[in-house]
Design a protein around this motif. Structure first.
Motif, PDB file in Angstrom:
ATOM      1  N   ALA A   1      -4.885 -12.466  -1.666  1.00 42.60           N
ATOM      2  CA  ALA A   1      -3.955 -11.415  -2.094  1.00 42.60           C
ATOM      3  C   ALA A   1      -4.494 -10.063  -1.646  1.00 42.60           C
ATOM      4  CB  ALA A   1      -3.800 -11.440  -3.614  1.00 42.60           C
ATOM      5  N   ASN A   2      -3.611  -9.183  -1.243  1.00 42.68           N
ATOM      6  CA  ASN A   2      -4.089  -7.860  -0.857  1.00 42.68           C
ATOM      7  C   ASN A   2      -4.337  -7.004  -2.100  1.00 42.68           C
ATOM      8  OD1 ASN A   2      -1.739  -6.011  -1.407  1.00 42.68           O
ATOM      9  ND2 ASN A   2      -0.736  -7.427   0.029  1.00 42.68           N
ATOM     10  N   GLU A   3      -4.941  -5.867  -1.875  1.00 40.84           N
ATOM     11  CA  GLU A   3      -5.450  -5.055  -2.986  1.00 40.84           C
ATOM     12  C   GLU A   3      -4.384  -4.210  -3.662  1.00 40.84           C
ATOM     13  OE1 GLU A   3      -8.643  -2.737  -1.363  1.00 40.84           O
ATOM     14  OE2 GLU A   3      -9.143  -4.344   0.058  1.00 40.84           O
ATOM     15  N   TRP A   4      -3.185  -4.215  -3.104  1.00 39.70           N
ATOM     16  CA  TRP A   4      -2.151  -3.313  -3.616  1.00 39.70           C
ATOM     17  C   TRP A   4      -1.080  -4.032  -4.418  1.00 39.70           C
ATOM     18  CZ3 TRP A   4      -4.562  -3.081   1.091  1.00 39.70           C
ATOM     19  CH2 TRP A   4      -5.391  -1.980   1.257  1.00 39.70           C
ATOM     20  N   ILE A   5      -1.396  -5.232  -4.844  1.00 41.50           N
ATOM     21  CA  ILE A   5      -0.445  -6.014  -5.619  1.00 41.50           C
ATOM     22  C   ILE A   5      -0.662  -5.768  -7.113  1.00 41.50           C
ATOM     23  CG2 ILE A   5       0.273  -8.378  -6.229  1.00 41.50           C
ATOM     24  CD1 ILE A   5       1.020  -7.446  -3.392  1.00 41.50           C
ATOM     25  N   ASP A   6       0.398  -5.369  -7.801  1.00 43.76           N
ATOM     26  CA  ASP A   6       0.309  -5.190  -9.254  1.00 43.76           C
ATOM     27  C   ASP A   6       0.470  -6.513  -9.986  1.00 43.76           C
ATOM     28  OD1 ASP A   6       0.108  -2.349  -9.268  1.00 43.76           O
ATOM     29  OD2 ASP A   6       2.277  -2.222  -8.896  1.00 43.76           O
ATOM     30  N   HIS A   7       1.465  -7.280  -9.555  1.00 41.92           N
ATOM     31  CA  HIS A   7       1.820  -8.511 -10.256  1.00 41.92           C
ATOM     32  C   HIS A   7       1.743  -9.660  -9.264  1.00 41.92           C
ATOM     33  CE1 HIS A   7       2.951  -5.846 -13.424  1.00 41.92           C
ATOM     34  NE2 HIS A   7       3.778  -5.208 -12.620  1.00 41.92           N
ATOM     35  N   VAL A   8       0.823 -10.567  -9.543  1.00 38.91           N
ATOM     36  CA  VAL A   8       0.528 -11.639  -8.591  1.00 38.91           C
ATOM     37  C   VAL A   8       1.204 -12.924  -9.033  1.00 38.91           C
ATOM     38  CG1 VAL A   8      -1.291 -12.935  -7.442  1.00 38.91           C
ATOM     39  CG2 VAL A   8      -1.741 -10.604  -8.245  1.00 38.91           C
ATOM     40  N   VAL A   9       2.061 -13.457  -8.200  1.00 45.24           N
ATOM     41  CA  VAL A   9       2.659 -14.751  -8.480  1.00 45.24           C
ATOM     42  C   VAL A   9       2.048 -15.769  -7.529  1.00 45.24           C
ATOM     43  CG1 VAL A   9       4.796 -16.084  -8.466  1.00 45.24           C
ATOM     44  CG2 VAL A   9       4.764 -13.760  -9.392  1.00 45.24           C
TER      45      VAL A   9
ATOM     46  N   ARG B   1       0.838  -1.201   0.000  1.00 43.67           N
ATOM     47  CA  ARG B   1       0.000   0.000   0.000  1.00 43.67           C
ATOM     48  C   ARG B   1       0.872   1.251   0.000  1.00 43.67           C
ATOM     49  NH1 ARG B   1      -3.241  -1.355   4.363  1.00 43.67           N
ATOM     50  NH2 ARG B   1      -1.865  -0.243   5.780  1.00 43.67           N
TER      51      ARG B   1
ATOM     52  N   SER C   1       0.220 -18.824 -11.958  1.00 44.87           N
ATOM     53  CA  SER C   1       0.185 -17.369 -12.032  1.00 44.87           C
ATOM     54  C   SER C   1      -0.518 -16.847 -13.281  1.00 44.87           C
ATOM     55  CB  SER C   1       1.611 -16.799 -11.960  1.00 44.87           C
ATOM     56  OG  SER C   1       2.214 -17.176 -10.738  1.00 44.87           O
TER      57      SER C   1
ATOM     58  N   GLN D   1      -3.284 -11.944 -16.464  1.00 46.63           N
ATOM     59  CA  GLN D   1      -1.957 -12.522 -16.648  1.00 46.63           C
ATOM     60  C   GLN D   1      -2.105 -13.816 -17.433  1.00 46.63           C
ATOM     61  OE1 GLN D   1       0.054 -10.772 -12.500  1.00 46.63           O
ATOM     62  NE2 GLN D   1      -0.171 -12.977 -12.737  1.00 46.63           N
TER      63      GLN D   1
ATOM     64  N   THR E   1       5.745   0.101  -7.851  1.00 49.60           N
ATOM     65  CA  THR E   1       5.345  -1.179  -8.419  1.00 49.60           C
ATOM     66  C   THR E   1       5.480  -2.256  -7.352  1.00 49.60           C
ATOM     67  OG1 THR E   1       6.128  -0.491 -10.587  1.00 49.60           O
ATOM     68  CG2 THR E   1       5.875  -2.864 -10.230  1.00 49.60           C
TER      69      THR E   1
ATOM     70  N   ILE F   1       3.930 -12.567  -3.899  1.00 51.18           N
ATOM     71  CA  ILE F   1       4.231 -13.981  -4.149  1.00 51.18           C
ATOM     72  C   ILE F   1       3.456 -14.817  -3.141  1.00 51.18           C
ATOM     73  CG2 ILE F   1       6.071 -15.700  -4.327  1.00 51.18           C
ATOM     74  CD1 ILE F   1       8.020 -13.462  -5.011  1.00 51.18           C
TER      75      ILE F   1
ATOM     76  N   ILE G   1       5.034  -6.562  -6.314  1.00 54.47           N
ATOM     77  CA  ILE G   1       4.899  -7.971  -6.691  1.00 54.47           C
ATOM     78  C   ILE G   1       4.497  -8.729  -5.434  1.00 54.47           C
ATOM     79  CG2 ILE G   1       6.130 -10.020  -7.516  1.00 54.47           C
ATOM     80  CD1 ILE G   1       8.129  -8.118  -8.898  1.00 54.47           C
TER      81      ILE G   1
ATOM     82  N   LYS H   1       2.324   1.707  -3.465  1.00 52.14           N
ATOM     83  CA  LYS H   1       1.348   2.228  -4.432  1.00 52.14           C
ATOM     84  C   LYS H   1       1.018   3.689  -4.158  1.00 52.14           C
ATOM     85  CE  LYS H   1       0.274   0.543  -7.397  1.00 52.14           C
ATOM     86  NZ  LYS H   1       1.104   0.419  -8.633  1.00 52.14           N
TER      87      LYS H   1
END
Lengths: 175, 175, 175, 175
Positions: A85-93, A64, B108, B22, A72, A76, A74, A67
């Motif tokens: 996943a929390n709401e502030w993740i751009d790229h979710v692995v 957060r 992912s 993704q 940016t 994991i 990521i 952002k």
């Protein structure tokens, strides 16, 4: 859009060296969110990507913060879906490997900052050192002493030191 | 409980729903690079992030294609360092779990596109189905038949179908 | 050989409850081999199977001790082959997941005994606690304080306590 | 360095070469239990340890068969506890890494026999080949063609071939 053929035939102007510095922020505990958010924000302001375990508390707060500064993030995750996943993740692995994702979180950082945390965080600090990643513990936090683990008392110091150590680590490995 | 907004300088309108679709592009083989690059480019043009195993051949080509269209790429590596990552990866995830990272690559993706490939790719197709991810095989490729695996004959069809299936998959799980 | 149909149709007389207690012995450092060997031997004398990471130093010594008392040993390796396994392993598990195998080592113990060790051992202590496995640290060793981590000063005490905690842990989970 | 023998009461003649051949039996489907049980029994009669994923159906049947012939069984579980382990497992490995445990199952076999199965089994066949483990598919089963995958039509043939291939694989690697 630039003509792709030019770029694809000519990777000279786009290469890995432009990967931004990635710093893993680890930890847990609702009491540590404010500090974590500040760490995330400062990292983003300095141009670093924030890598976390993607879930709540410290992980959410760091993302957060990043952002809020236009950075940016990521995330994991341990499970098999994006659930949690929390709401502030751009790229979710989504790793599917449970707590073994802790290894991936710290391995993906050029340096690691620990903010509070319990046993999971300790496993990450340890794994970071197994892999040679520099660790900065923001006190109060895990009182781990050992080569490669530094302890500081403010988010500003944590970010400053982590970025300096990250640069050194990257230079050494020239990756 | 204090209102979360109080704790943070949170941008209220930033949340997970803006995570871009993704799509994992899997495969190998130098002969498949042209097709993979096209798949990567088309995905980027449609706004999807390209997730790959981060290394050479098909993985590199798909990322290169995505970057040629200004897209975003995630590379999920098997080793413990960035060594071997291709030059077109924006966000590098270093897992440290060897071939088990194949699970993370497909997990992912909201959908998976297979371009050529050998045994590692087959493990990924299989894992994608274990986890319920839709798979599009671009022929010629692994002749896998089973529920949730579609086969198409052009990059355009592959991308079109993968994005449609990804949307459905996401809606079903409402993640 | 008894008729198999009888047994297979009648699992009444062979079931999981006969799985022997498994204790994970973790650690490293050549200086700790003597203590580790004693721990392994005492565990075997008490009928427990010794689980280790399968490699050298403490891992080898614990397995060697167990074999010297006619015990059973399981080695859980990080790599993709048996390479590097010590000579005292009865059952070799090749995980292929690198340091993430540390999670499997402690998860496979009903209790965990740490003998010396460096960062890898600390990751195992931490993971053991993440998973609720009781940990006994044989001093001198990692000075970890926290719920579920006990510290003792002799191999005899370590084994005695680990077996008592293992029994409790198993009863609680009734597995 | 002190002579190693001094440190221990080591039985001098005990070493790794006595590790028994380990064969992984993979698959699923209640219809395949009878065949799997026969495979397990024949492997045990030939002195091989049976490695499985530790759970139900084919995994349980193979272990049951092995135990009916007095054999030894290893079960490699995906979860974080022994929950779900079948009753015929002698040595329980709890990995905590979800479906990534499929990699460990086949990596722990000197050869792999597939009996029926769905996507998870296909991931295991593929991983076995990634790692160079010989695979024997008992027809009817996954119709996978490729180097290193043999197909046979009876449990007897499957076991005979798997043991022969295992020996060759071990000799090549001299492990």
């Amino acid at each position: 859009m630039p003509p792709r053929a030019f770029l694809s035939a000519t990777p000279l102007f786009y290469h890995r060296r432009v990967v931004r510095t990635q710093v893993a922020v680890i930890g847990s505990g609702g009491d540590n969110e404010e500090r974590a958010e500040k760490v995330g924000r400062l990292l983003a302001e300095r141009g670093a990507t924030v890598v976390t375990g993607g879930r709540d508390e410290v992980m959410a707060a760091a993302a957060r913060g990043a952002k809020s500064a236009g950075g940016t993030t990521i995330g994991i995750l341990p499970g098999e879906t994006r659930e949690g996943a929390n709401e502030w993740i751009d790229h979710v692995v989504v790793t599917g490997v449970g707590h073994a994702r802790n290894l991936a979180v710290v391995a993906s950082g050029d340096a690691v900052i620990a903010v509070g945390g319990a046993w999971g965080t300790l496993s990450e600090i340890a794994f970071a050192r197994v892999l040679g990643r520099p660790v900065v513990v923001l006190d109060p936090g895990w009182a781990v002493d050992g080569e490669g683990v530094e302890r500081v008392s403010s988010p500003e110091e944590a970010v400053e030191l982590a970025l300096r150590l990250a640069r050194t680590a990257v230079d050494e490995k020239s990756h």
